[in-house]
Write a protein that holds these residues in place. Structure first.
Motif, PDB file in Angstrom:
ATOM      1  N   ALA A 150       1.167  -1.079  -0.022  1.00 19.54           N
ATOM      2  CA  ALA A 150      -0.147   0.078   0.304  1.00 19.54           C
ATOM      3  C   ALA A 150       0.908   1.767   0.211  1.00 19.54           C
ATOM      4  O   ALA A 150       1.543   1.245   0.418  1.00 19.54           O
ATOM      5  CB  ALA A 150      -0.875  -0.756   1.382  1.00 19.54           C
ATOM      6  N   CYS A 151       0.393   2.137  -0.547  1.00 21.82           N
ATOM      7  CA  CYS A 151       1.372   3.721  -0.136  1.00 21.82           C
ATOM      8  C   CYS A 151       0.910   4.176   1.129  1.00 21.82           C
ATOM      9  O   CYS A 151      -0.076   3.163   2.052  1.00 21.82           O
ATOM     10  CB  CYS A 151       0.486   4.388  -1.089  1.00 21.82           C
ATOM     11  N   CYS A 154      -2.831   3.372   3.229  1.00 19.62           N
ATOM     12  CA  CYS A 154      -3.787   3.264   3.022  1.00 19.62           C
ATOM     13  C   CYS A 154      -4.658   1.946   2.948  1.00 19.62           C
ATOM     14  O   CYS A 154      -3.729   0.901   3.250  1.00 19.62           O
ATOM     15  CB  CYS A 154      -3.747   3.375   1.216  1.00 19.62           C
ATOM     16  N   VAL A 156      -6.859   0.650   1.613  1.00 21.84           N
ATOM     17  CA  VAL A 156      -6.960  -0.729   0.227  1.00 21.84           C
ATOM     18  C   VAL A 156      -5.874  -1.376   0.206  1.00 21.84           C
ATOM     19  O   VAL A 156      -6.390  -2.288  -0.748  1.00 21.84           O
ATOM     20  CB  VAL A 156      -6.932   0.747  -0.768  1.00 21.84           C
ATOM     21  N   ARG A 157      -5.032  -0.698  -0.074  1.00 22.35           N
ATOM     22  CA  ARG A 157      -3.539  -1.854  -0.478  1.00 22.35           C
ATOM     23  C   ARG A 157      -3.479  -2.296  -1.940  1.00 22.35           C
ATOM     24  O   ARG A 157      -3.573  -3.752  -1.716  1.00 22.35           O
ATOM     25  CB  ARG A 157      -3.098  -3.140   1.115  1.00 22.35           C
ATOM     26  N   CYS A 158      -3.992  -2.012  -2.641  1.00 23.09           N
ATOM     27  CA  CYS A 158      -4.205  -2.122  -4.063  1.00 23.09           C
ATOM     28  C   CYS A 158      -2.830  -2.820  -4.655  1.00 23.09           C
ATOM     29  O   CYS A 158      -2.578  -3.243  -5.743  1.00 23.09           O
ATOM     30  CB  CYS A 158      -4.353  -1.620  -5.054  1.00 23.09           C
ATOM     31  N   LYS A 159      -1.881  -2.181  -3.999  1.00 20.32           N
ATOM     32  CA  LYS A 159      -0.248  -2.260  -4.445  1.00 20.32           C
ATOM     33  C   LYS A 159      -0.342  -4.051  -4.637  1.00 20.32           C
ATOM     34  O   LYS A 159      -0.621  -4.767  -3.392  1.00 20.32           O
ATOM     35  CB  LYS A 159       0.641  -1.991  -3.835  1.00 20.32           C
TER      36      LYS A 159
HETATM   37  S1  SF4 Z   1      -5.744   2.799  -3.438  1.00 19.67           S
HETATM   38 FE1  SF4 Z   1      -3.621   1.783  -3.779  1.00 19.67          FE
HETATM   39  S2  SF4 Z   1      -2.485   3.145  -5.989  1.00 19.67           S
HETATM   40 FE2  SF4 Z   1      -4.436   4.530  -4.170  1.00 19.67          FE
HETATM   41  S3  SF4 Z   1      -3.480   4.708  -2.130  1.00 19.67           S
HETATM   42 FE3  SF4 Z   1      -4.481   2.948  -1.901  1.00 19.67          FE
HETATM   43  S4  SF4 Z   1      -2.687   1.456  -2.491  1.00 19.67           S
HETATM   44 FE4  SF4 Z   1      -2.202   3.289  -2.878  1.00 19.67          FE
END
Ligand code: SF4
Length: 215
Positions: A150-151, A154, A156-159
């Protein structure tokens, strides 16, 4: 000059002598002002649009390194904490964020895009890729997934960190290490973390992740 972003980060970390230094760097593409060159931050965050890597290269700017030493002041810390808690509790209610969390940005159905003729292929010279099934989200999670990232802070942790056995393309140890490190502010704010409960079996039936809270 001439080093890739991983090597650049390693050199700067050695020079600065601080493990928590953060580096945004360009590689040979940026140095040579390739129009779509990226800026890579912490080996896993890629600012990949707009050719900012070429802009840095045109200014002979190889990298920017920063290291914070003071806490960030908040105007209303309690309100911020409440908002963070609400978001952590509710973001999975949103279908798009659920997809991003469970499958990452590759969680979107690559094969559907391919069938619709809008899967960017060979710099969009084609909208269809004959091996789309090999690069869809579930194939990725079955074969190449290392861990989610994640960034900063964050939930959501989309990485996604990917495993690669291609020559010269193995997963950099520093990338895996820095991805495993959860942001301190996220831990202290009580954000949830996530573990995989099962591997998805087909692109048509994505398997959700199971929420897991520390402690
Ligand atoms: S959604 Fe993904 S790209 Fe956006 S801030 Fe969170 S981890 Fe980063």
């Amino acid at each position: 000059m001439g080093q890739g972003t991983g090597e650049t980060q390693r050199i700067i970390e050695e020079q600065v002598g601080a493990p928590n230094v953060r580096v945004a760097a360009i590689g040979p593409a940026g140095e040579n002002q390739v129009r779509f060159a990226c800026v890579v931050n912490a080996l896993k965050h890629t600012n990949g649009r707009g050719g900012m890597g070429a802009v840095m290269g045109s200014k002979n700017l190889k990298a920017i390194a920063v290291r914070g030493s003071r806490p960030v002041p908040f105007k209303d810390k309690d309100a911020l904490k409440q908002m963070i808690k609400w978001y952590a509790d509710h973001f999975m209610d949103h279908p798009i964020e659920r997809v991003l969390h469970d499958g990452g940005t590759i969680g979107w159905d690559v094969t559907e895009l391919d069938e619709a003729g809008i899967l960017p292929t060979l710099n969009f010279r084609s909208g269809s890729f004959e091996k789309a099934e090999d690069i869809c989200g579930n194939t990725f999670h079955q074969k190449y997934f290392v861990e989610a990232g994640a960034c900063q802070a964050c939930v959501v942790r989309c990485k996604r960190v990917a495993r690669s056995t291609a020559p010269g393309r193995s997963t950099p140890p520093t990338a895996a290490r820095s991805t495993r490190r959860r942001p301190r502010s996220a831990r202290s704010a009580g954000f949830p973390t996530w573990r995989r409960s099962a591997r998805p079996t087909s692109c048509a039936t994505p398997t959700p992740l199971t929420p897991y809270r520390r402690g």
